[in-house]
Design an enzyme around this catalytic site. Sequence first.
Site, PDB file in Angstrom:
ATOM      1  N   ARG A  42     -24.626  47.816  11.574  1.00 40.48           N
ATOM      2  CA  ARG A  42     -25.791  47.634  12.324  1.00 40.48           C
ATOM      3  C   ARG A  42     -26.006  46.501  12.968  1.00 40.48           C
ATOM      4  NH1 ARG A  42     -27.600  43.523  10.358  1.00 40.48           N
ATOM      5  NH2 ARG A  42     -29.161  43.719  11.711  1.00 40.48           N
ATOM      6  N   GLY A  43     -26.908  46.453  13.907  1.00 38.71           N
ATOM      7  CA  GLY A  43     -27.231  45.183  14.647  1.00 38.71           C
ATOM      8  C   GLY A  43     -26.511  45.461  16.090  1.00 38.71           C
ATOM      9  N   ASP A  60     -32.542  45.022  21.037  1.00 38.52           N
ATOM     10  CA  ASP A  60     -31.523  45.972  20.811  1.00 38.52           C
ATOM     11  C   ASP A  60     -31.087  46.593  22.219  1.00 38.52           C
ATOM     12  OD1 ASP A  60     -32.531  46.006  17.922  1.00 38.52           O
ATOM     13  OD2 ASP A  60     -30.732  47.268  17.965  1.00 38.52           O
ATOM     14  N   ASN A 110     -36.860  45.662  19.803  1.00 36.70           N
ATOM     15  CA  ASN A 110     -35.907  45.233  18.730  1.00 36.70           C
ATOM     16  C   ASN A 110     -36.699  45.627  17.328  1.00 36.70           C
ATOM     17  OD1 ASN A 110     -34.313  43.046  17.510  1.00 36.70           O
ATOM     18  ND2 ASN A 110     -36.188  42.160  16.874  1.00 36.70           N
ATOM     19  N   LYS A 111     -36.206  45.231  16.426  1.00 41.73           N
ATOM     20  CA  LYS A 111     -36.717  45.724  14.854  1.00 41.73           C
ATOM     21  C   LYS A 111     -38.131  46.023  15.087  1.00 41.73           C
ATOM     22  CE  LYS A 111     -34.812  47.391  12.242  1.00 41.73           C
ATOM     23  NZ  LYS A 111     -34.504  48.623  12.458  1.00 41.73           N
TER      24      LYS A 111
HETATM   25  O1  MRU Z   1     -31.838  48.749  12.584  1.00 45.48           O
HETATM   26  P1  MRU Z   1     -30.709  47.504  12.832  1.00 45.48           P
HETATM   27  O2  MRU Z   1     -30.721  46.931  11.562  1.00 45.48           O
HETATM   28  O3  MRU Z   1     -29.613  48.071  13.385  1.00 45.48           O
HETATM   29  O4  MRU Z   1     -31.767  46.902  13.783  1.00 45.48           O
HETATM   30  C1  MRU Z   1     -31.234  45.569  14.301  1.00 45.48           C
HETATM   31  C2  MRU Z   1     -32.285  44.667  15.111  1.00 45.48           C
HETATM   32  O5  MRU Z   1     -33.172  45.060  15.540  1.00 45.48           O
HETATM   33  C3  MRU Z   1     -31.512  43.477  15.597  1.00 45.48           C
HETATM   34  O6  MRU Z   1     -32.666  42.560  15.770  1.00 45.48           O
HETATM   35  C4  MRU Z   1     -30.894  43.517  16.907  1.00 45.48           C
HETATM   36  O7  MRU Z   1     -29.993  44.419  16.750  1.00 45.48           O
HETATM   37  C5  MRU Z   1     -30.370  42.282  17.384  1.00 45.48           C
HETATM   38  S1  MRU Z   1     -28.909  41.676  16.204  1.00 45.48           S
HETATM   39  C6  MRU Z   1     -28.138  40.411  16.878  1.00 45.48           C
END
Ligand code: MRU
Length: 334
Positions: free
Chosen positions: A48-49, A231, A241-242
């Site tokens: 993820r990320g 994202d 973003n998250k």
């Molecule tokens: O649902 P996730 O854990 O994939 O979400 C990740 C995020 O929102 C991160 O903040 C984003 O991908 C940036 S990672 C450098």
Amino acid sequence: MDSMRRTIDWDGDAIVIVDQCALPDTLQTLRLHILDELIGAIQRLAVRGAPALGAAGALGVALAARAHPDDPDTVRAEAERLAAARPTAVNLGWGVRQALASLPDGPDAVLASAQALLDDDERVNRQASARAGELILDLCERRPLRFLTHCNTGRLATVAWGTALGAVKHLALAGHVESVLVDETRPLLQGARLTAFELAEAGIPYRLCPDSAAATALARGLVDCVVVGADRIARNGDVANKVGTFPLALAAHHARVPFVVVAPESTLDPDVPAGDAIVVEERAADEVTHLAGRAIAPDGAAAYNPAFDITPAEFVTAIVTEEHVFAQGVWRAS
Ligand code: MRU
């Protein structure tokens, strides 16, 4: 293979990932030999990320190209399925497209292109996070710095090193960091499980914080700078973003604390004019109604579970990439 250093890599005949569902209890790797295993890992957030998803997209096309060496149409169809595994992070589809560009040259060329993308990811994130570190030193007077961050943007969210958390690590190495407040990041706890794990690993002092306490910490002057990743970033500087990032930006604005987004250029989406056009993934209700497999709500409770939110550009102090610092976010005239 040094599976501890890279979150995602290629090894022999398979993709190897650090299994993020098992952290912080167990640091283990998974070998993924077929595309459906990779898609499953992406959907349950074992990998993820946004930047790590870009790498997964590219390596997934390499898997498909090796599985169907004489059938480019099938590889393209598989690539489309992979790109749709999660909708919000632009990097997944970007990584898929980067690797697909080498498909006419055969499976080995696709793999080489995916591996080059992985090498680039670490270089680019180190550059973006170093640049962000310099900016933060300019923006904030107090030393040593007290950060607040959300979700996980460290080595686990990238091939290696990280973006926003990478900036914190750069500054910590230079002796500029007092501590980091880490939002636990409900419902899947990327902050508590992953960012806390990485900060402990790096020896950087941190405290966990319920997401709902972040505004209070900001209002009480406990934070010098908020740093987060992204994202997908729209042309007008709106940031996906998250979920929980938007309220954090509002609270930082209220407290006059800089709110800095660190991301690779591959997270900028030239096809999206503004945040309202970004597709926000909605995830299953049981992520909210259950905790560690145990129900925390009445049987049959419904839930609203968007995985991301959109922070309007006006609440973003700067977006920092490996190449640019965009004050107030706008990176391309619409
Ligand atoms: O649902 P996730 O854990 O994939 O979400 C990740 C995020 O929102 C991160 O903040 C984003 O991908 C940036 S990672 C450098």
